[in-house]
Motif scaffolding. Structure first.
Motif, PDB file in Angstrom:
ATOM      1  N   ARG A 192      -4.726   6.769   3.853  1.00  0.00           N
ATOM      2  CA  ARG A 192      -3.151   6.845   3.713  1.00  0.00           C
ATOM      3  C   ARG A 192      -2.369   5.470   4.306  1.00  0.00           C
ATOM      4  O   ARG A 192      -1.219   4.792   3.424  1.00  0.00           O
ATOM      5  N   TRP A 193      -2.530   4.730   5.352  1.00  0.00           N
ATOM      6  CA  TRP A 193      -1.605   4.194   5.942  1.00  0.00           C
ATOM      7  C   TRP A 193      -2.002   2.450   6.209  1.00  0.00           C
ATOM      8  O   TRP A 193      -1.426   1.239   6.724  1.00  0.00           O
ATOM      9  N   ILE A 194      -2.994   1.713   5.126  1.00  0.00           N
ATOM     10  CA  ILE A 194      -3.206   0.479   5.161  1.00  0.00           C
ATOM     11  C   ILE A 194      -2.115   0.183   4.356  1.00  0.00           C
ATOM     12  O   ILE A 194      -1.386   0.496   3.836  1.00  0.00           O
ATOM     13  N   ILE A 195      -2.234  -1.364   4.901  1.00  0.00           N
ATOM     14  CA  ILE A 195      -1.104  -2.169   4.675  1.00  0.00           C
ATOM     15  C   ILE A 195      -1.285  -3.083   2.983  1.00  0.00           C
ATOM     16  O   ILE A 195      -0.153  -3.024   2.968  1.00  0.00           O
ATOM     17  N   ILE A 196      -2.514  -3.261   2.996  1.00  0.00           N
ATOM     18  CA  ILE A 196      -2.779  -3.971   1.858  1.00  0.00           C
ATOM     19  C   ILE A 196      -3.209  -2.700   0.659  1.00  0.00           C
ATOM     20  O   ILE A 196      -3.223  -1.320   1.016  1.00  0.00           O
ATOM     21  N   PRO A 197      -2.233  -3.450  -0.766  1.00  0.00           N
ATOM     22  CA  PRO A 197      -3.059  -2.425  -1.537  1.00  0.00           C
ATOM     23  C   PRO A 197      -4.538  -2.290  -2.192  1.00  0.00           C
ATOM     24  O   PRO A 197      -4.677  -2.685  -2.075  1.00  0.00           O
ATOM     25  N   ASP A 198      -5.088  -0.929  -2.521  1.00  0.00           N
ATOM     26  CA  ASP A 198      -6.342  -0.404  -2.205  1.00  0.00           C
ATOM     27  C   ASP A 198      -7.248  -0.480  -3.403  1.00  0.00           C
ATOM     28  O   ASP A 198      -7.825   0.074  -3.611  1.00  0.00           O
ATOM     29  N   ALA A 199      -6.462  -1.581  -4.482  1.00  0.00           N
ATOM     30  CA  ALA A 199      -7.742  -1.474  -6.055  1.00  0.00           C
ATOM     31  C   ALA A 199      -8.547  -2.833  -4.731  1.00  0.00           C
ATOM     32  O   ALA A 199      -9.627  -2.707  -6.054  1.00  0.00           O
ATOM     33  N   VAL A 200      -8.566  -3.988  -4.179  1.00  0.00           N
ATOM     34  CA  VAL A 200      -9.723  -4.722  -3.931  1.00  0.00           C
ATOM     35  C   VAL A 200      -9.879  -3.775  -2.477  1.00  0.00           C
ATOM     36  O   VAL A 200      -9.466  -3.580  -1.981  1.00  0.00           O
ATOM     37  N   PRO A 201     -11.990  -4.228  -2.618  1.00  0.00           N
ATOM     38  CA  PRO A 201     -12.038  -4.015  -1.023  1.00  0.00           C
ATOM     39  C   PRO A 201     -11.492  -4.177   0.447  1.00  0.00           C
ATOM     40  O   PRO A 201     -10.805  -5.965   0.149  1.00  0.00           O
TER      41      PRO A 201
END
Length: 415
Positions: A192-201
């Protein structure tokens, strides 16, 4: 692999040599050792239905710290950490140089041998945390030590493998730290805290082990009356990564650009209750993907009775734009005009309470972290805490995590 194996053998020989020198210099001393630590369990709930992760999270951590003397001139210190959770932030038993995206179950935070041939000189060899900052929270002057930020609001400092010379003949001191052959990046936020968009690995790039990846930092400081000040410089890589899009692999990669940094900090007490602090750090990079900028902090700490109030202001000014655009410049550019503070109450008995917070005038976001704790018995303490994130602008990291407010309860035992 050959270079890595050579590096391991070199460090083994260096530590063994330091040990033998220390034993020879003070073999008459009686060995001593202390052991302490803490164990804690925390459960967190995310009340917003639009949260990006699960609604509940359980986290367990055990920390063990040891310190002692082998001889009159040779000491040692170490800290180990065991963690587990039910949100898949943790995977794998061990991770060298933060090589995995997820944090390991077991990590060695520090492990050093400290040799003192004279009272004024200390040589430390091994895994160590190098802290040069005079502020809490945002700490731009901590240029060498990396951090495990799987949960950025529960970040933990991670030591680096190197050696430090500390020389303090009187009111002034010198610190010189070298981390040879290998750079250790910070561990980026997860789930949930990831900085970059999670649409790609997502892939964490790890720079190779080689001679030109050696990092070095130098600090000169001391006291002049009530003024405590230091100047410092660093050459190496930025522990806080930026994020680029790899078109060949169709993945987002975290990259650690090369960095040349320098600055100074100072603290000065006006009287017994008020302490002023100042810090400025310039960050420059020869890499085209990272711009140059200047961080300036000013703050004060006021203590009266059972209360402690801390306020600070961080301003970031860009002095050079990157030549090549990237997907995200990462955490290094989060706070651009940031007012932060803490109010803490500690009566020295059972109750403790504090509220930490911050507001960025450019990013238009607010962070609040309240906590109340109660000592149940000796080292056993229970705490209730919260996190509030509010953002008024689109296309910012804090706008993406605005639904991640949480409430939590923690049980912790210190021994």
């Amino acid at each position: 692999m050959i270079v890595a194996g050579t590096a391991v053998r070199t460090w083994t020989i260096a530590i063994a040599f330091a040990f033998l020198v220390g034993v020879a210099a003070g073999a008459h001393a009686e060995p001593s050792m202390s052991l302490n630590g803490r164990a804690g369990w925390e459960t967190l709930g995310y009340p917003d239905a639009a949260t990006r992760g699960g609604r509940w999270e359980n986290f367990f951590a055990l920390e063990l710290r040891t310190r002692g003397q082998l001889t009159s001139t040779l000491g040692f210190a170490g800290e180990a950490r065991v963690v587990a959770d039910d949100t898949e932030y943790t995977a794998g038993v061990w991770s060298l140089r933060n090589s995995g995206v997820r944090r390991p179950y077991l990590s060695l935070t520090t492990a050093t041998l400290d040799w003192r041939p004279t009272p004024e000189l200390r040589v430390s060899v091994g895994k160590q945390i190098v802290e040069w900052d005079v502020f809490d929270g945002v700490q731009p002057a901590n240029l060498l030590s990396s951090r495990d930020q799987s949960d950025p609001f529960r970040a933990v400092a991670q030591g680096v493998n190197g050696f430090t010379i500390h020389y303090q003949p009187g009111a002034y001191y010198l610190d010189f730290t070298v981390v040879p052959l290998a750079f250790t990046p910070a561990r980026s936020p997860q789930d949930r805290w990831i900085i970059i968009p999670d649409a790609v690995p997502y892939h964490q790039h790890l720079d190779p082990v080689q001679v030109d990846e050696t990092q070095a930092g130098l600090r000169l400081g001391g006291r002049l009356g009530d003024l405590d000040a230091s100047m410092f410089g660093y050459v190496g890589r930025d522990p806080l990564p930026l994020f680029v899009l790899n078109f060949e692999r169709l993945t987002v990669e975290s990259r650690s650009p090369r960095m040349h940094a320098g600055g100074m900090n100072a603290s000065y007490p006006l009287h017994e209750r008020l302490l002023l602090r100042f810090e400025t750090v310039y960050f420059g990079s020869p890499d085209p993907t990272r711009g140059d900028f200047l961080d300036t902090l000013g703050g004060a700490e006021w203590a009266f009775g059972d209360w402690r109030v801390v306020v600070g202001y961080l301003r970031q000014d860009r002095t050079g734009r990157p030549d090549v655009s990237v997907l995200s410049q990462g955490e290094r550019v989060f706070f651009q005009s940031f007012v932060s503070g803490e109010v803490r109450w500690d009566a020295g008995d059972r109750f403790e309470a504090h509220v930490r917070g911050g507001y960025d005038t450019r990013g238009e976001f607010v962070l609040l972290e309240p906590e109340v704790s109660y000592r149940l018995w000796r080292g056993l303490r229970a705490a209730v805490s919260g996190l509030l994130v509010a953002s008024g602008r689109d296309n910012t990291y804090f706008q993406r995590i605005r639904h991640e407010d949480r409430l939590g309860m923690r049980m912790e035992y210190q021994f």
